[in-house]
Design an enzyme around this catalytic site. Structure first.
Site, PDB file in Angstrom:
ATOM      1  N   ASP A  27       0.849  -1.194   0.000  1.00  0.00           N
ATOM      2  CA  ASP A  27       0.000   0.000   0.000  1.00  0.00           C
ATOM      3  C   ASP A  27       0.888   1.248   0.000  1.00  0.00           C
ATOM      4  OD1 ASP A  27      -2.646   1.341   0.310  1.00  0.00           O
ATOM      5  OD2 ASP A  27      -1.670   2.105   2.113  1.00  0.00           O
ATOM      6  N   TYR A  80       3.427   9.735   0.795  1.00  0.00           N
ATOM      7  CA  TYR A  80       4.364   9.153   1.762  1.00  0.00           C
ATOM      8  C   TYR A  80       5.825   9.489   1.413  1.00  0.00           C
ATOM      9  CZ  TYR A  80       0.174   6.410   2.848  1.00  0.00           C
ATOM     10  OH  TYR A  80      -1.105   6.014   3.158  1.00  0.00           O
ATOM     11  N   LYS A  98      -2.003   6.284  -4.299  1.00  0.00           N
ATOM     12  CA  LYS A  98      -3.098   7.235  -4.046  1.00  0.00           C
ATOM     13  C   LYS A  98      -2.789   8.596  -4.646  1.00  0.00           C
ATOM     14  CE  LYS A  98      -3.593   4.824   0.312  1.00  0.00           C
ATOM     15  NZ  LYS A  98      -2.234   4.536   0.803  1.00  0.00           N
ATOM     16  N   HIS A 109      -7.064   9.950  -2.277  1.00  0.00           N
ATOM     17  CA  HIS A 109      -6.550   9.784  -0.909  1.00  0.00           C
ATOM     18  C   HIS A 109      -7.500  10.334   0.159  1.00  0.00           C
ATOM     19  CE1 HIS A 109      -2.408   9.270   1.187  1.00  0.00           C
ATOM     20  NE2 HIS A 109      -3.371   9.017   2.043  1.00  0.00           N
TER      21      HIS A 109
END
Ligand SMILES: NC(=O)c1ccc[n+]([C@@H]2O[C@H](COP(=O)([O-])OP(=O)(O)OC[C@H]3O[C@@H](n4cnc5c(N)ncnc54)[C@H](OP(=O)(O)O)[C@@H]3O)[C@@H](O)[C@H]2O)c1
Length: 361
Positions: free
Chosen positions: A51, A56, A85, A118
């Site tokens: 994921d 990130y 995302k 997201h």
């Protein structure tokens, strides 16, 4: 909602017909060599779902790990399920194709299995848990942007860049709005789920609509403090793209894991509290996305098959009170001094509640 019906499931079938592995490695607050090693370890012990998210800031490291794994084993791209995302932003709808291409380039793959919106807002950290607070024209604007963004997301499937599209942190009302115009029904809604924040109604609603639910923050671990953008994790960006990097904290642990009911069930099965919590997630028909940078814990977290919770254990875990959203509003609280959203419990209250929780179960 599913209970004990899917005891042997190692994957769930999406409304596209594709299978999503029942467990995936989360990659938030992971970076550098630790991220590369975590992904490689996960793949070597059987994880087939990673994921990711542009937000990130570590998709390049995940890409490095994938490249090494493909080179050093018989593993192929098609054996994996890769999620990423769209980092925000319904304000830049015409760039959505570029955003997914950036993720593909950083991950060094030609397609994603799943691409999620997201947050249901035009900022990275939107109204995660509550109905849109916007009123009147502002809410209309939100819906109009949602409609255009979803159309662009649907275009990604047509282009073959992604196999499925979905949403994340959407509530029932937001999904209902989306379904009014969606040509493609979201395959997944990825939301915070653990016995402390079960969101029963949302899970049931999604499952009835054929939308698979994935559990993020499945161990209920509060997020650590945002840090300056110092991770140096690299990856290609559009100029002006906001990026938020986090200093990882492993000292904070969810009070849920210390509950006597969880410990008791864990002892009975000779499993850890984390395995019990993750197994509970699987038995309600949700895939789980625990994150760890520790090889031993990555291994332990996938040992959630070949055993199951009994009806009474299942029921006890479904009765934990109070219900507390650890993530959405906690993060909102970190990012601004705004007061809590209605119906929420601020993150700092969670630890204070620990004793109360013990006595309630
Ligand atoms: N869509 C979204 O908006 C959203 C939001 C949040 C998260 N997510 C996704 O969900 C994933 C998981 O969420 P999360 O990382 O916030 O929280 P989490 O998986 O619930 O918890 C991660 C924390 O638990 C620790 N941990 C993991 N396994 C453990 C074990 N067996 N025993 C003890 N400690 C353990 C980890 O530390 P160690 O590394 O030391 O093991 C880490 O500090 C994220 O990585 C991300 O992929 C998505």
């Amino acid at each position: 909602m599913k209970g004990k019906s899917d005891l042997t499931a190692r994957s769930f079938v999406l409304n596209t017909g594709a299978k999503i592995p029942a467990i995936g490695l989360g990659t938030w607050q992971s970076g550098g060599q630790l991220c590369i090693e975590a992904v490689k370890t996960a793949l070597s012990v059987g994880y087939r779902h990673i994921d990711c998210a542009h937000l990130y800031g570590n998709e390049m490291q995940v890409g490095d790990a994938l490249a090494e794994a493909f080179k050093g084993s018989s593993l192929k791209r098609e054996d994996l399920f890769l999620t990423s995302k769209l980092y925000c932003s319904m304000n830049s709808i015409n760039k959505i194709e570029n955003y997914v291409k950036v993720s593909l380039k950083n991950l060094r793959v030609s397609y994603l299995d799943l691409y999620l919106m997201h947050w249901p807002d035009n900022s990275a950290f939107g109204d995660a848990t509550d109905p849109p607070l916007k009123l009147g024209s502002e809410y209309k604007q939100f819906l109009s942007r949602l409609k255009k963004s979803w159309k662009a997301m649907e275009g990604l499937v047509d282009l073959g860049l992604v196999r499925a599209i979905g949403v994340s942190n959407f509530n029932i009302q937001q999904i209902k709005e989306l379904l009014k115009f969606a040509k493609i029904v979201p395959a997944v809604n990825q939301v915070e789920l653990h016995p402390f924040w079960r969101q029963d109604e949302l899970v049931k609603f999604c499952q009835l609509k054929g939308i698979h639910v994935s559990a993020h923050t499945p161990l209920g671990v509060p997020s650590s403090s945002p840090a300056p953008s110092d991770s140096g994790s690299g990856g290609e960006d559009e100029p002006g793209t906001p990026r938020i990097c986090f200093r990882r904290s492993r000292s904070v642990h969810g009070p849920m894991l210390k509950l006597s009911v969880v410990a008791e069930i864990a002892n009975r099965h000779k499993k850890t509290p984390e395995q019990v919590i993750l197994r509970w997630g699987l038995q309600r028909g949700t895939s789980v996305l625990p994150c760890s940078l520790n090889a031993e814990r990555i291994r332990k977290n996938i040992d959630i098959f070949n055993w199951s919770l009994s009806d009474s254990e299942w029921n006890r875990l479904n009765q934990i009170q109070p219900q507390v959203c650890l993530f959405g509003n906690g993060l909102t609280n970190y990012l601004s001094d705004s007061s809590s959203l209605p119906g929420s419990v601020p993150l700092q209250s969670v630890r204070e509640m620990e004793d109360d929780v013990e006595s309630n179960v």
